[in-house]
Design a protein around this motif. Structure first.
Motif, PDB file in Angstrom:
ATOM      1  N   PHE A  35     -11.187  26.530  19.178  1.00 53.45           N
ATOM      2  CA  PHE A  35     -10.122  25.583  18.842  1.00 53.45           C
ATOM      3  C   PHE A  35     -10.607  24.129  18.883  1.00 53.45           C
ATOM      4  O   PHE A  35     -10.002  23.265  18.242  1.00 53.45           O
ATOM      5  N   LYS A  36     -11.677  23.849  19.558  1.00 55.07           N
ATOM      6  CA  LYS A  36     -12.218  22.483  19.584  1.00 55.07           C
ATOM      7  C   LYS A  36     -12.488  21.979  18.161  1.00 55.07           C
ATOM      8  O   LYS A  36     -12.398  20.792  17.904  1.00 55.07           O
ATOM      9  N   LYS A  37     -12.781  22.892  17.249  1.00 54.95           N
ATOM     10  CA  LYS A  37     -12.988  22.520  15.843  1.00 54.95           C
ATOM     11  C   LYS A  37     -11.671  22.125  15.182  1.00 54.95           C
ATOM     12  O   LYS A  37     -11.673  21.472  14.140  1.00 54.95           O
ATOM     13  N   CYS A  38     -10.558  22.527  15.758  1.00 53.68           N
ATOM     14  CA  CYS A  38      -9.233  22.330  15.169  1.00 53.68           C
ATOM     15  C   CYS A  38      -8.484  21.138  15.766  1.00 53.68           C
ATOM     16  O   CYS A  38      -7.595  20.585  15.127  1.00 53.68           O
ATOM     17  N   GLN A  39      -8.847  20.763  16.988  1.00 49.94           N
ATOM     18  CA  GLN A  39      -8.025  19.817  17.725  1.00 49.94           C
ATOM     19  C   GLN A  39      -8.025  18.390  17.182  1.00 49.94           C
ATOM     20  O   GLN A  39      -7.148  17.603  17.539  1.00 49.94           O
ATOM     21  N   ALA A  40      -8.929  18.048  16.299  1.00 52.95           N
ATOM     22  CA  ALA A  40      -8.864  16.727  15.674  1.00 52.95           C
ATOM     23  C   ALA A  40      -7.627  16.623  14.778  1.00 52.95           C
ATOM     24  O   ALA A  40      -7.073  15.538  14.604  1.00 52.95           O
ATOM     25  N   CYS A  41      -7.173  17.760  14.259  1.00 50.01           N
ATOM     26  CA  CYS A  41      -6.045  17.764  13.317  1.00 50.01           C
ATOM     27  C   CYS A  41      -4.793  18.448  13.854  1.00 50.01           C
ATOM     28  O   CYS A  41      -3.712  18.275  13.292  1.00 50.01           O
ATOM     29  N   HIS A  42      -4.912  19.275  14.899  1.00 53.04           N
ATOM     30  CA  HIS A  42      -3.785  20.074  15.386  1.00 53.04           C
ATOM     31  C   HIS A  42      -3.623  19.965  16.890  1.00 53.04           C
ATOM     32  O   HIS A  42      -4.601  19.816  17.618  1.00 53.04           O
ATOM     33  N   THR A  43      -2.371  20.091  17.355  1.00 54.77           N
ATOM     34  CA  THR A  43      -2.066  20.230  18.773  1.00 54.77           C
ATOM     35  C   THR A  43      -1.466  21.615  18.976  1.00 54.77           C
ATOM     36  O   THR A  43      -1.048  22.268  18.017  1.00 54.77           O
ATOM     37  N   VAL A  44      -1.428  22.066  20.231  1.00 51.63           N
ATOM     38  CA  VAL A  44      -0.836  23.375  20.531  1.00 51.63           C
ATOM     39  C   VAL A  44       0.200  23.297  21.645  1.00 51.63           C
ATOM     40  O   VAL A  44       0.741  24.323  22.042  1.00 51.63           O
ATOM     41  N   GLU A  45       0.496  22.127  22.133  1.00 54.24           N
ATOM     42  CA  GLU A  45       1.446  21.984  23.228  1.00 54.24           C
ATOM     43  C   GLU A  45       2.876  22.148  22.717  1.00 54.24           C
ATOM     44  O   GLU A  45       3.204  21.682  21.624  1.00 54.24           O
ATOM     45  N   GLN A  46       3.730  22.756  23.535  1.00 54.38           N
ATOM     46  CA  GLN A  46       5.142  22.880  23.174  1.00 54.38           C
ATOM     47  C   GLN A  46       5.709  21.473  23.015  1.00 54.38           C
ATOM     48  O   GLN A  46       5.546  20.629  23.892  1.00 54.38           O
ATOM     49  N   GLY A  47       6.320  21.208  21.883  1.00 50.46           N
ATOM     50  CA  GLY A  47       6.869  19.889  21.605  1.00 50.46           C
ATOM     51  C   GLY A  47       5.805  18.864  21.238  1.00 50.46           C
ATOM     52  O   GLY A  47       6.107  17.685  21.082  1.00 50.46           O
ATOM     53  N   GLY A  48       4.557  19.336  21.072  1.00 53.78           N
ATOM     54  CA  GLY A  48       3.452  18.438  20.729  1.00 53.78           C
ATOM     55  C   GLY A  48       3.653  17.828  19.353  1.00 53.78           C
ATOM     56  O   GLY A  48       4.353  18.379  18.506  1.00 53.78           O
ATOM     57  N   LYS A  49       3.002  16.700  19.153  1.00 52.32           N
ATOM     58  CA  LYS A  49       3.177  15.993  17.884  1.00 52.32           C
ATOM     59  C   LYS A  49       2.359  16.643  16.773  1.00 52.32           C
ATOM     60  O   LYS A  49       1.361  17.324  17.024  1.00 52.32           O
TER      61      LYS A  49
END
Length: 126
Positions: A35-49
């Motif tokens: 997921f480190k490859k994804c985190q520049a563009c995506h969040t996974v936290e509930q209510g995350g932006k």
């Protein structure tokens, strides 16, 4: 002798299917690293932006283009997908080939194990 061969074949097939089933589940800890490859563009936290891409909290089982407040491409809005294991895996393999016109610029994850692990990680956010 023939019965012995069939029994051995049956056992081998059962072991093989069990191994395949275990692999298909993926490893969430390894998926967190992917997921480190994804985190520049995506969040996974509930209510995350939403970032460049939508927040992926509880994405597994959701319909495509359903994250509130994210401006999806027309192609993704019309895709009418459900993000289950199989669909996510195919999309993550080559996003632009799977949904022609998607805004996702990521080239994809070639390794099936990386996709399975990432999906297992995403499943921890429900």
């Amino acid at each position: 002798m023939k019965t012995m061969r069939l029994a051995t074949l049956g056992i081998s097939l059962a072991v093989s299917l069990a191994a395949t089933s275990a692999l298909a589940d993926g490893d969430a800890a390894k998926g967190e690293k992917v997921f480190k490859k994804c985190q520049a563009c995506h969040t996974v936290e509930q209510g995350g932006k939403n970032k460049i891409g939508p927040n992926l909290y509880a994405i597994v089982g959701k319909k495509s283009a359903s994250v509130e407040g994210y401006d999806y491409s027309k192609a993704m809005q019309e895709a009418n997908l459900t993000w289950d294991d199989e669909t996510l895996s195919e999309y993550l393999k080559k996003p632009k080939a799977f949904v022609k016109g998607t805004k996702m610029s990521f080239v994809g994850l070639k390794k099936e194990s990386d996709r399975e692990n990432l999906i297992a990680y995403l499943k921890t956010f429900q």
